[in-house]
Structures are given as structure tokens and as C-alpha cells.
Write an enzyme that holds these catalytic residues in place. Sequence first.
Site: not given
Length: 490
Positions: A41, A74, A99, A144, A188-189, A328, A330, A397
Site C-alpha cells: 500500500q 507500482d 507497525r 500482509h 494480517n487478517e 483490527n 473498524y 488497526e
Amino acid sequence: TVLYLNRSLSVIEAKNCTLRAKGSLKFPKNFSFGAATSAYQIEGGWNADGKGPSIWDEYTHNDPDRITDRSNGDVAIDSYHRFDLDLKILKELKLDHYRFSIAWTRIFPNGDVSSKNQKGIDYYNDIIDKLLANNIEPMVTMYHWDLPVDIQKLGGFTNALIINYFTAYAEELFKLFGDRVKLWITFNEPMQICKPGYSTAESPPNIKSPGIGDYLCFTNILKAHARTYHLYKSKYVKEQRGRIGITMDTFFFISKSNDKNDVDRGMQFSFGIIAHAIFSKAGGFPKVLVDDIGKNSLAEGRSVSRLPHLDAYWKAYIRGSFDFLGLNYYTSRYVERPSKPLGENPSMLRDYDIEETSDPNWLQGKSNWLYCVPTGFEGLLKWIREEYDNVEVKITENGWSDEGDLDDDDRVSYYKSHLQAVLNAIHDGSNITSYSAWSLFDNFEWNRGYTEKFGLYAVDMKSPKRERTAKKSAIYYRKIIEARTLVDEF
């Protein structure tokens, strides 16, 4: 446990994204504040200095129409070339930890440890050394979502060979960085790896195998995590003295009718499918999954359950393979049993047999799935405390999406209310030791591209220098870190 919202006092709180405090509270002295990112990301440099392709590189290049704005990672915010800018921001925020994730293909281009890439290794050594020189603890996520393409060609997480490949990769990370990294997260997740990747085909590797591929994926992640944990404990922990956990995501579930069974079913299918095997005293998959998926499989004419069997060896081996639980969170949902079966047959949704809805009073973010429900966060932390014997929780998160305004008042309200939920949970006895805001920067948000902004800092994506600018929420978060308690909005 919080099972429903008392509407007499929740409507105003819901619309304004607020939560009542349980007294005047401060965060514990050793509580750690941080922020989180992931390699794909933010890094960019997708093929720089010998890096190999990941499934997200392949996906965004071959099928850009799947991304809302047809963008990719990219270049992203170009952290690969501009980490010194990021370090300045980490220091500016006065964070205790950072993190970040390691891109598997940056250090092993084809996924196998025989393909070692020194320039990629040097990049992460530089990050770790600079963080420590500035008293910022590195919290490293091993995986991740950016699986090496060559490993996916073998079946990825549906092939048990992934256990060997991942463990070998993890061991190299211990050898390369374990003298300095003391906080490791294996995955992660898992839910976001397995369900959209190997069930609904909404994300790479785009395998549509509902009710089969997803369960194979969960099982292999559990085994790879446990093997990595035991490897570290047997060979490295005595000298390196680090700690290992796994990060899981979930909604919290609220029953309008105060039906605890609906809440528990929702939690076991969304969270317990990984957490129960690792953190419960019984181990293995939750009983409701074993029973119902087995029953459904037999009704479909199968001789065995679609949910893979964890025998006594694997149950014992996986159970207890943790030093902490990464969480995490939300948002939340209402749950109730549906009037008719949901989803195709077979599918995890059909097995789940729960209907999720939201509340029109909840404040909604830019993401169509995201609502501000701090009551749910407090309820989730209590559920975990009761379900898993008050395991240590690191919140890895928590964050809010918007259009990217610098005056991001809704994000400020979100952080204030959700950190209040953390304080309330600590007040009630929850063992919560750290909090990571998602995200440090506006970045590539997977299928949504750059159309949804989660960052404390805005990034000028039109500039080749990718300048970073602090938002109101960054200033607010720093004030909380300095005060070690919640402060008034400004």
C-alpha cells in the site's frame, strides 16, 4: 457482554460518533501508541532492485478495471525511496512503535529462500535501524496479502506446501532481523486473505471456491502460524527475546433482540474460525462450525465435511501458539437469523446462516462498509476478555475513511470515541497494551485504489515527490500521545 444498543441513549451518540466515558481515565504507563501501514500500500518500487512480482502486482496490471480508479501500487506513496520522509513524520507524531509489513518478494523474489535479494534486505535493515535509533519500536508483519506469484502458481494458501514455504521465509526473517525486531505478527487478517481470495474471487488470487477453498486457506494459515511460532520458541527466543502474535479482523455483532446465540454465532464464524484454535482452552475450530459445516456437507451428499479436520496433534500444536492477540477493528453490525438461506450452496455464507445489517443512525465513512460504532468496539474487547481468558490484546488497526480533507473532523471524532472504548475496556479489566492507528498515510486501498483515504497524513499523489501533509487528526493523535489520555477536540 454488549448485545444490543439501548436506543434511548444511543441515537445521539451514534449520529455524533461519541461514547460515554467510565470515569476520568489515563492510559497505562507502558501503553504503546503507534501507527500502521503495509508494504504494497505504501512502498511502490514494485520491481525495483530485484523485487519479484506479488499477486497484487499481477492483479492490478492484468485487470485494472477491478480497481475503482484503475490505479495500482507500482509507485504508491513511494516509501521505498522516501522512508526518511516517513521517519520524520513518525518522530513528529511522537509514536512509541511503527507497525509495517515486509514484502516477501522484495527479499525473496520468487518466494523461495534460495532467491535472496540483498538490496531488499538492506531496505528493511535501514528501516529497522533508523526506527530504533529514534526510540521507535518496530512491529513487523510478515505477511500482509502480497503473496509471491510463483507460490500462488502452486495453489497458494489452498496447498499445504504453503506451510513449509512460509515457515522457511519466517525463519529467514528471524535470522536477518530478529536481533532487533522484538514484535512479530505472522499474518494480517486471515479472513481477508481467505474469503475474497479463495472463496468469492473479489481479490487476488481470484479463486472462486466458496465453502471449500476458504476453509482450506484458514486451515493452512493456522498450521503455518503455529509452526512459525514453535520454530521461534525452540530456536530463537532465548537469544532474541521477541514475541509473536497473529492479527485478526472482525466486526462486532449486536443483536436487536438481545439473543446471545446470534452474537456468538457471528463472532465464531468471523473471528473464532482462527482465534478459537489458537486462544481458547479447547482448541480446534469452534463447535458450531464443526457441527453445522459437517451437517451441511452431509446434506450435500459428501462423505466428509468441507471444513478440514484438525486432529489431536494439530489441535494441541496450534493451541497456545501466541504471545499476544493482534486485533483490527473498524465497525459493527446488527445480526439476526435469516428467514431463508443466504448465499450459494455450498458457501461460507450459507454455513454462516446470519444476516447482517447496519443502523441508519450510525455515522458512515467514505467506505460503504464503514460506520462509527465505538459501542461495538467496547463490546468486542469485553467479548475477547471473557472468551479467551483476558489474553493480551494489541490493537493493530483502527481507522476511518473519508475524501481526504485536511480538516478531518469525523476522523478526529472516530479516534476519540474508539480510544474511549479502549480506556473503558481497560477500566473494566481488559489486558490491552498497544494501539495502532490505521493508517499513517493516505495510501492504496486495495480494490478502492486511491478513492478512499484513511491517513493521518495526506499525500500529494500528483507530485513526483509525494509530499506528505499532516491532517487535523494527526495533530489530535499527537496530543493524545503526549497527554497519555483523551484530550478535547480543537
